[in-house]
Scaffold this motif. Sequence first.
Motif, PDB file in Angstrom:
ATOM      1  N   LEU A 166       1.166  -1.590   0.049  1.00 36.20           N
ATOM      2  CA  LEU A 166      -0.130   0.479   0.363  1.00 36.20           C
ATOM      3  C   LEU A 166       0.706   1.083   0.266  1.00 36.20           C
ATOM      4  O   LEU A 166       1.847   1.454   1.088  1.00 36.20           O
ATOM      5  CB  LEU A 166      -1.023   0.292   1.733  1.00 36.20           C
ATOM      6  N   THR A 167       0.617   2.290  -0.985  1.00 38.93           N
ATOM      7  CA  THR A 167       1.770   3.368  -0.902  1.00 38.93           C
ATOM      8  C   THR A 167       0.220   4.632  -0.495  1.00 38.93           C
ATOM      9  O   THR A 167      -0.738   5.202  -1.555  1.00 38.93           O
ATOM     10  CB  THR A 167       2.248   3.629  -2.388  1.00 38.93           C
ATOM     11  N   SER A 168       1.162   5.084  -0.250  1.00 34.64           N
ATOM     12  CA  SER A 168       0.197   6.719   0.588  1.00 34.64           C
ATOM     13  C   SER A 168       0.474   7.282  -0.387  1.00 34.64           C
ATOM     14  O   SER A 168       0.682   7.830  -1.001  1.00 34.64           O
ATOM     15  CB  SER A 168       0.909   6.969   1.851  1.00 34.64           C
ATOM     16  N   ALA A 169      -0.661   7.962  -0.945  1.00 42.02           N
ATOM     17  CA  ALA A 169      -0.647   9.219  -1.935  1.00 42.02           C
ATOM     18  C   ALA A 169      -0.519  10.740  -1.540  1.00 42.02           C
ATOM     19  O   ALA A 169      -0.270  11.015  -0.127  1.00 42.02           O
ATOM     20  CB  ALA A 169      -2.262   9.726  -1.787  1.00 42.02           C
ATOM     21  N   ASP A 170       0.376  11.432  -2.023  1.00 40.07           N
ATOM     22  CA  ASP A 170       1.160  12.651  -2.032  1.00 40.07           C
ATOM     23  C   ASP A 170       0.086  14.355  -1.521  1.00 40.07           C
ATOM     24  O   ASP A 170      -1.381  14.164  -2.166  1.00 40.07           O
ATOM     25  CB  ASP A 170       2.092  12.929  -2.876  1.00 40.07           C
ATOM     26  N   ALA A 171       0.692  14.911  -1.285  1.00 35.61           N
ATOM     27  CA  ALA A 171      -0.297  16.243  -1.765  1.00 35.61           C
ATOM     28  C   ALA A 171      -0.915  16.331  -2.669  1.00 35.61           C
ATOM     29  O   ALA A 171      -2.083  17.007  -2.752  1.00 35.61           O
ATOM     30  CB  ALA A 171       0.682  17.598  -0.964  1.00 35.61           C
ATOM     31  N   ASP A 172      -0.517  16.437  -3.931  1.00 35.13           N
ATOM     32  CA  ASP A 172      -0.997  16.931  -5.149  1.00 35.13           C
ATOM     33  C   ASP A 172      -1.919  15.623  -5.396  1.00 35.13           C
ATOM     34  O   ASP A 172      -3.257  16.414  -6.041  1.00 35.13           O
ATOM     35  CB  ASP A 172       0.215  16.790  -6.640  1.00 35.13           C
ATOM     36  N   ALA A 173      -1.622  14.750  -4.837  1.00 39.98           N
ATOM     37  CA  ALA A 173      -3.060  13.692  -5.383  1.00 39.98           C
ATOM     38  C   ALA A 173      -4.190  14.065  -4.938  1.00 39.98           C
ATOM     39  O   ALA A 173      -5.343  14.343  -5.019  1.00 39.98           O
ATOM     40  CB  ALA A 173      -2.181  12.495  -5.170  1.00 39.98           C
ATOM     41  N   LEU A 174      -3.662  14.287  -3.100  1.00 32.09           N
ATOM     42  CA  LEU A 174      -4.662  15.133  -1.984  1.00 32.09           C
ATOM     43  C   LEU A 174      -5.377  16.182  -2.511  1.00 32.09           C
ATOM     44  O   LEU A 174      -6.500  16.670  -2.277  1.00 32.09           O
ATOM     45  CB  LEU A 174      -3.861  14.219  -1.261  1.00 32.09           C
ATOM     46  N   GLY A 175      -4.494  17.309  -2.740  1.00 31.93           N
ATOM     47  CA  GLY A 175      -5.615  18.846  -3.068  1.00 31.93           C
ATOM     48  C   GLY A 175      -5.272  19.074  -1.504  1.00 31.93           C
ATOM     49  O   GLY A 175      -4.695  18.320  -0.162  1.00 31.93           O
ATOM     50  N   LEU A 176      -5.334  20.413  -1.775  1.00 33.41           N
ATOM     51  CA  LEU A 176      -5.337  21.223  -0.333  1.00 33.41           C
ATOM     52  C   LEU A 176      -5.873  20.525   1.003  1.00 33.41           C
ATOM     53  O   LEU A 176      -5.909  20.324   1.364  1.00 33.41           O
ATOM     54  CB  LEU A 176      -5.257  22.573  -0.604  1.00 33.41           C
ATOM     55  N   VAL A 177      -7.159  20.982   0.878  1.00 36.47           N
ATOM     56  CA  VAL A 177      -8.390  20.494   1.835  1.00 36.47           C
ATOM     57  C   VAL A 177      -8.719  18.961   1.018  1.00 36.47           C
ATOM     58  O   VAL A 177      -9.668  19.424  -0.109  1.00 36.47           O
ATOM     59  CB  VAL A 177      -9.299  21.238   2.006  1.00 36.47           C
ATOM     60  N   SER A 178      -9.572  18.248   1.805  1.00 39.08           N
ATOM     61  CA  SER A 178     -10.289  17.357   0.869  1.00 39.08           C
ATOM     62  C   SER A 178     -10.843  16.432   2.354  1.00 39.08           C
ATOM     63  O   SER A 178     -10.624  16.792   2.941  1.00 39.08           O
ATOM     64  CB  SER A 178     -10.167  16.488   0.036  1.00 39.08           C
ATOM     65  N   GLY A 179     -12.853  16.170   1.906  1.00 40.02           N
ATOM     66  CA  GLY A 179     -12.985  14.802   3.067  1.00 40.02           C
ATOM     67  C   GLY A 179     -14.425  14.746   2.438  1.00 40.02           C
ATOM     68  O   GLY A 179     -14.538  15.493   1.120  1.00 40.02           O
ATOM     69  N   GLN A 180     -15.531  14.287   3.574  1.00 43.70           N
ATOM     70  CA  GLN A 180     -16.148  13.529   3.738  1.00 43.70           C
ATOM     71  C   GLN A 180     -17.516  13.059   4.627  1.00 43.70           C
ATOM     72  O   GLN A 180     -16.375  13.172   5.472  1.00 43.70           O
ATOM     73  CB  GLN A 180     -16.247  12.769   1.931  1.00 43.70           C
ATOM     74  N   LEU A 181     -18.668  13.025   3.918  1.00 38.90           N
ATOM     75  CA  LEU A 181     -19.590  13.397   5.366  1.00 38.90           C
ATOM     76  C   LEU A 181     -20.629  12.274   5.114  1.00 38.90           C
ATOM     77  O   LEU A 181     -20.809  12.133   3.757  1.00 38.90           O
ATOM     78  CB  LEU A 181     -19.450  14.531   5.936  1.00 38.90           C
ATOM     79  N   LEU A 182     -20.452  10.953   5.572  1.00 39.28           N
ATOM     80  CA  LEU A 182     -21.986  10.605   4.974  1.00 39.28           C
ATOM     81  C   LEU A 182     -22.391   9.116   5.856  1.00 39.28           C
ATOM     82  O   LEU A 182     -21.996   9.327   7.206  1.00 39.28           O
ATOM     83  CB  LEU A 182     -21.279   8.961   4.356  1.00 39.28           C
ATOM     84  N   ALA A 183     -23.808   9.345   6.031  1.00 41.98           N
ATOM     85  CA  ALA A 183     -24.476   8.149   7.022  1.00 41.98           C
ATOM     86  C   ALA A 183     -25.274   7.838   6.302  1.00 41.98           C
ATOM     87  O   ALA A 183     -25.714   7.428   4.782  1.00 41.98           O
ATOM     88  CB  ALA A 183     -25.445   9.662   7.760  1.00 41.98           C
ATOM     89  N   SER A 184     -25.187   6.662   6.736  1.00 44.21           N
ATOM     90  CA  SER A 184     -26.381   4.880   6.723  1.00 44.21           C
ATOM     91  C   SER A 184     -27.566   5.300   6.773  1.00 44.21           C
ATOM     92  O   SER A 184     -28.343   6.110   7.521  1.00 44.21           O
ATOM     93  CB  SER A 184     -25.963   3.678   6.682  1.00 44.21           C
ATOM     94  N   GLY A 185     -28.659   4.320   6.272  1.00 41.41           N
ATOM     95  CA  GLY A 185     -29.380   4.263   6.709  1.00 41.41           C
ATOM     96  C   GLY A 185     -30.651   4.028   7.751  1.00 41.41           C
ATOM     97  O   GLY A 185     -31.407   4.462   8.269  1.00 41.41           O
ATOM     98  N   ARG A 186     -29.477   3.338   8.104  1.00 41.49           N
ATOM     99  CA  ARG A 186     -29.951   3.193  10.037  1.00 41.49           C
ATOM    100  C   ARG A 186     -28.800   3.744  11.033  1.00 41.49           C
ATOM    101  O   ARG A 186     -29.023   3.850  12.287  1.00 41.49           O
ATOM    102  CB  ARG A 186     -28.430   1.998  10.105  1.00 41.49           C
ATOM    103  N   GLY A 187     -28.738   5.384  10.522  1.00 41.84           N
ATOM    104  CA  GLY A 187     -27.714   6.313  11.163  1.00 41.84           C
ATOM    105  C   GLY A 187     -26.461   6.238  11.984  1.00 41.84           C
ATOM    106  O   GLY A 187     -26.029   7.251  12.210  1.00 41.84           O
TER     107      GLY A 187
END
Length: 678
Positions: A166-187
């Motif tokens: 497994l190889t970690s991504a560098d700053a160019d691949a990730l972008g300055l700020v990134s993220g996500q927020l998800l919720a399932s039908g069960r909460g």
Amino acid sequence: MSPRTVSVRLLACIAPCAVLPAAPAAAQSGTQKSDEPVIVVTGVGLPDTPAIPAYDTVVLTRDTLVSTASGRIEDALGSVAGFQQFRRSDSRSSNPSAQGVTLRALGGNASSRAQVLLDGVPMADPFFGYIPLSAIVPERLASARVTRGGGSGPFGAGALAGTIELTSADADALGLVSGQLLASGRGDTEASATIARRLGSGFAVLSGRWDRGDGFWTTPAAQRVPASVRAGYDSWSVQLRAAAPLNDTIELQARGLAFHDVRTLRFAGADTSMEGSDASLRLVGRGEWQFDLLGYVQARNFTNVVVSSSSFVPTLDQRNTPATGIGGKFELRPPTGEANVLRLGIDYRKSSGELFENAISTVTGAITQRRNAGGVNTDLGLFAENDLTLGMVTLTAGARADRYTIRDGFYVARNAAGLPVSDSAYPDRSGWEGSFRGGAVARLGAGLRLRAAGYTGLRLPTLNELYRPFTVFPVVTQANAALRNERLVGYEAGIDYAPSPAVDLSLTGFDNRVKHAVANVTLGPNLRERQNIDAIHARGIEASAQVRRAQFSLAGSLAYTDAAARGSGAAAALDGNRPAQTPRWAASSTLSWRPAANAVVAATLRHVGAQFEDDLETDVLPAATTIDLFAQVPVGGRLALVLRGENLTDETVITRNQGGSIDLGAPRTLWAGIKLGL
């Protein structure tokens, strides 16, 4: 000192690497002189060698890793047929100690027979050998290379069934700020965020992820009792990674990882936790004399409460299992000509740990016995490997010598009054083991490639296998301090055909045998013991295909494995049986549609064949076929809507079957959320 405390200190030690050194003033001002070297920091190790295609290798890109229905690394790796954990359950609803990773149906117990490396660092727990899957976050990665088979080579002891790099991504691949927020039908919720920034000629990345939820029912409705609960989980991980140039050819890399994971399995109070802190430093030299110097330290812990399935009260409290892993690697590639790559190196790993657990009366709730066990394993490996390219043919050969020790092993049990019931100190053992591997790949033109390889390998039994008994109620499995090392002998041959960038086909036939394989051998009703059986012999075929046309792509993988255990003596009853938890058939296929930039819809069909719960083929886990869906739709700027669906047909996936007592995998689960950074 707890791993959580250690994690803060390790991250604090590594943090300064995120800001040093800065680029030269000329580069900062945009007036770099033309005769000054351009420094490019990659954050990865040395370049691939030309003989990698001689082995059965699959590379998963970042797009594949981040577009799974569950958002978990084991789901992404599951697109490579033949990849499996000991049980079918994922890292939300399994006991962490069952998260052993293997390939080619070379399992049979919960230890990992595949080596998992993150930026070159082995991720296996020093005591148990499991992989902390919830701490390996797909959105942090650039790629995953899965090599099925291949022997140990320069990857260190333990790579019997293959290697997952497994190889970690560098700053160019990730972008300055990134993220996500998800919720399932069960909460249930999943939240992650990353800050990645170029600092001079280097970069720094800080990322975190938090998953929590009440989970799903693993107990079938007909078997639920008032004490039954959903498989609740709460896990977080934080990683800090940095890379900076020391000069125009030498790069310093640093990584710190801290994680904590709590799960409740089947009954109220049956709580399991794992936590850890990892830190590593790496120097990579890309000059005429190339080198890779890596050092790491790991602090891990595990707890587990076993609850009776008849009285529904605790029977065992595995309250503390502190373990430490220390190791490193040095690889040197001297200049030997453009057609030749010579790798010389040494690696070392020390695994130490012990368990503290209390047996509890189901009647009074009082402690009836206190147990303490542990030991130290070490492995020092010397390796040499050479790749020689002669026109359209590349030849590779390598040898490895391992000096191992198994020492300081003990098991102590005391009754409630503190008087000894058992007090065993096991004799120290040590020795040398040799391993070899070699192969050839012929590039015949028009995208056609033929390859063949043979190899041997080594795996030491884990401290868990040697000294820790465990219970999956009502079955007790005893440890065995006399276990021998496992040895692999394997052969394979294959053909690859890629007539254009849009088509890539591969077919491999293999024959692998693990001698002295450690298996959970049934001794009597509800009693097993870890023993070395004669062998696990696995033969089969592996096929993969990738086809791309315009906005559509299809990727598929298929594995058929005829695996059989070979046993004699106390293990004679399992002779000829398929190893526990290993299917004969496994397949995965993903159809993707990318109608626009950063927009994707992907559907995955996955099939796992029938497998048996135990070594005697008493209880069957039926075949299961699931359909998953992933969709990402940009909604403006750097925002996107993300929709995910796990097991859309709500297939019943049985993950455990012990005499009719059943656990289930994930049912239909729908997720929705937003993603920042495309």
